[in-house]
Design a protein around this motif. Structure first.
Motif, PDB file in Angstrom:
ATOM      1  N   GLY A  25     -23.225 -31.878  23.642  1.00 30.05           N
ATOM      2  CA  GLY A  25     -21.798 -31.753  23.291  1.00 30.05           C
ATOM      3  C   GLY A  25     -20.846 -31.974  24.444  1.00 30.05           C
ATOM      4  O   GLY A  25     -19.628 -31.913  24.264  1.00 30.05           O
ATOM      5  N   VAL A  26     -21.364 -32.251  25.651  1.00 27.88           N
ATOM      6  CA  VAL A  26     -20.477 -32.322  26.828  1.00 27.88           C
ATOM      7  C   VAL A  26     -20.535 -33.645  27.590  1.00 27.88           C
ATOM      8  O   VAL A  26     -19.577 -34.012  28.270  1.00 27.88           O
ATOM      9  CB  VAL A  26     -20.773 -31.169  27.824  1.00 27.88           C
ATOM     10  N   LEU A  27     -21.670 -34.316  27.509  1.00 30.42           N
ATOM     11  CA  LEU A  27     -21.839 -35.546  28.294  1.00 30.42           C
ATOM     12  C   LEU A  27     -22.031 -36.721  27.338  1.00 30.42           C
ATOM     13  O   LEU A  27     -22.998 -36.746  26.575  1.00 30.42           O
ATOM     14  CB  LEU A  27     -23.069 -35.400  29.216  1.00 30.42           C
ATOM     15  N   ALA A  28     -21.112 -37.682  27.384  1.00 28.35           N
ATOM     16  CA  ALA A  28     -21.225 -38.839  26.491  1.00 28.35           C
ATOM     17  C   ALA A  28     -21.842 -40.007  27.236  1.00 28.35           C
ATOM     18  O   ALA A  28     -21.621 -40.172  28.441  1.00 28.35           O
ATOM     19  CB  ALA A  28     -19.847 -39.225  25.977  1.00 28.35           C
ATOM     20  N   VAL A  29     -22.643 -40.792  26.525  1.00 25.13           N
ATOM     21  CA  VAL A  29     -23.136 -42.048  27.076  1.00 25.13           C
ATOM     22  C   VAL A  29     -22.579 -43.152  26.188  1.00 25.13           C
ATOM     23  O   VAL A  29     -22.895 -43.231  25.005  1.00 25.13           O
ATOM     24  CB  VAL A  29     -24.681 -42.120  27.104  1.00 25.13           C
ATOM     25  N   PHE A  40     -10.976 -33.231  17.270  1.00 25.86           N
ATOM     26  CA  PHE A  40     -10.258 -33.055  18.537  1.00 25.86           C
ATOM     27  C   PHE A  40     -10.921 -31.959  19.379  1.00 25.86           C
ATOM     28  O   PHE A  40     -11.032 -32.088  20.595  1.00 25.86           O
ATOM     29  CB  PHE A  40      -8.787 -32.707  18.279  1.00 25.86           C
ATOM     30  N   ALA A  41     -11.366 -30.887  18.715  1.00 29.31           N
ATOM     31  CA  ALA A  41     -12.010 -29.781  19.451  1.00 29.31           C
ATOM     32  C   ALA A  41     -13.289 -30.262  20.133  1.00 29.31           C
ATOM     33  O   ALA A  41     -13.569 -29.901  21.280  1.00 29.31           O
ATOM     34  CB  ALA A  41     -12.314 -28.635  18.492  1.00 29.31           C
ATOM     35  N   GLU A  42     -14.068 -31.097  19.415  1.00 28.94           N
ATOM     36  CA  GLU A  42     -15.310 -31.638  20.014  1.00 28.94           C
ATOM     37  C   GLU A  42     -14.987 -32.582  21.171  1.00 28.94           C
ATOM     38  O   GLU A  42     -15.684 -32.605  22.180  1.00 28.94           O
ATOM     39  CB  GLU A  42     -16.130 -32.369  18.947  1.00 28.94           C
ATOM     40  N   GLN A  43     -13.932 -33.372  21.010  1.00 30.96           N
ATOM     41  CA  GLN A  43     -13.539 -34.300  22.083  1.00 30.96           C
ATOM     42  C   GLN A  43     -13.140 -33.536  23.346  1.00 30.96           C
ATOM     43  O   GLN A  43     -13.462 -33.942  24.455  1.00 30.96           O
ATOM     44  CB  GLN A  43     -12.378 -35.188  21.624  1.00 30.96           C
ATOM     45  N   GLU A  44     -12.459 -32.416  23.160  1.00 36.68           N
ATOM     46  CA  GLU A  44     -12.023 -31.604  24.307  1.00 36.68           C
ATOM     47  C   GLU A  44     -13.198 -31.056  25.106  1.00 36.68           C
ATOM     48  O   GLU A  44     -13.069 -30.780  26.290  1.00 36.68           O
ATOM     49  CB  GLU A  44     -11.201 -30.410  23.810  1.00 36.68           C
ATOM     50  N   LYS A  45     -14.338 -30.860  24.433  1.00 33.61           N
ATOM     51  CA  LYS A  45     -15.520 -30.301  25.128  1.00 33.61           C
ATOM     52  C   LYS A  45     -16.197 -31.322  26.030  1.00 33.61           C
ATOM     53  O   LYS A  45     -17.028 -30.975  26.876  1.00 33.61           O
ATOM     54  CB  LYS A  45     -16.533 -29.793  24.093  1.00 33.61           C
TER      55      LYS A  45
END
Ligand SMILES: [Zn+2]
Ligand SMILES: [Zn+2]
Length: 256
Positions: A25-29, A40-45
């Motif tokens: 939930g915190v590091l995007a590839v 939006f809440a998930e994007q903020e994380k």
């Protein structure tokens, strides 16, 4: 470590999304489906994004998430090879197509860019990240990501034949690999820098030879039109190699 596949395709529609993974939930590839898949809440994380290369289907949501984040007075760190970051600044975040969010908002820019050196381990929010150059139409890297618990996976990003040059540098428990086209389109896949099931098989045989084991494989960046064929050919390959090869899909959760 939980890996959620947000986008498993190279084409977007109401049913398919562009390539993106989200780790814990915190590091995007890659950023093909960050805003379209997440609240939006998930994007903020999200604290950091690793980009494999500069192609549109992998960077599409960098400008979009930057704007969203700018409203909540946060910033996101973006990591990639220097040439990829430069390409985004020159061609997208250039104050013409969209604002340069590494400078805006002036009081707290929404993005911070960090170049990664190939083959050198970097600490990204507690994850050990190693960028490994792969063969594609533009400079591109795959990533091995290792959690604090010592679990790791490797994602190739977009890659054509020659992926096996990465194997000696990594020891993952899971492989997430580009598989864009069926075997019949091999002559298109090679110059574009993508794999087919047959070409993937060659790379996996090398993995087994070099590493002495073969972890489960999940394939993404699927061209929807050929998915049925890719599924059949991949099932055949899995049988031949005696390993598990699964087609990724949007919403799929993987654990290592
Ligand atoms: Zn690409
Ligand atoms: Zn792509």
């Amino acid at each position: 470590m939980e890996i959620r596949i947000l986008g498993a395709h190279n084409v977007e529609s109401v049913n398919t999304r562009l390539t993106s993974l989200l780790v814990d939930g915190v590091l995007a590839v890659d950023a093909g489906a960050l805003t379209s898949s997440l609240t939006f809440a998930e994007q903020e994380k999200i604290s950091s994004i690793l980009l494999t290369h500069s192609h549109y289907d992998h960077i599409r949501d960098v400008p979009a998430i930057a704007l969203n984040i700018s409203y909540v007075r946060k910033y996101i760190k973006v990591y990639s090879q220097a040439s990829t970051l430069d390409a985004i600044l020159s061609n997208v975040l250039n104050d013409v197509i969209y604002p340069n969010f590494t400078r805006r908002p002036a009081e707290r820019p929404a993005l911070k860019f960090f170049p990664l050196e190939p083959y050198q381990a970097a600490d990204v929010d507690g994850y050990k990240v190693v960028a490994l150059p792969v063969k594609h139409a533009v400079p591109a890297a795959g990533y091995q990501i290792t959690s604090k618990e010592g679990k790791s996976f490797f994602h190739s990003g977009d890659s054509g034949p020659g992926l096996c040059s990465c194997w000696e540098h990594i020891s993952p428990q899971l492989l997430i690999i580009d598989l864009t086209m069926p075997n019949g389109l091999e002559e298109h896949a090679i110059p574009a820098g993508h794999l087919t099931p047959r070409l993937l098989g060659e790379e996996l045989k090398q993995f087994q030879k070099v590493k002495g084991y073969l972890p489960p494989v999940v394939v993404i960046h699927l061209a929807s039109l050929f998915e049925k064929q890719i599924r059949e050919e991949t099932a055949q390959l899995a049988k031949e190699l005696g390993t598990k090869i699964t087609l990724g899909h949007e919403g799929m959760k993987l654990r290592v």
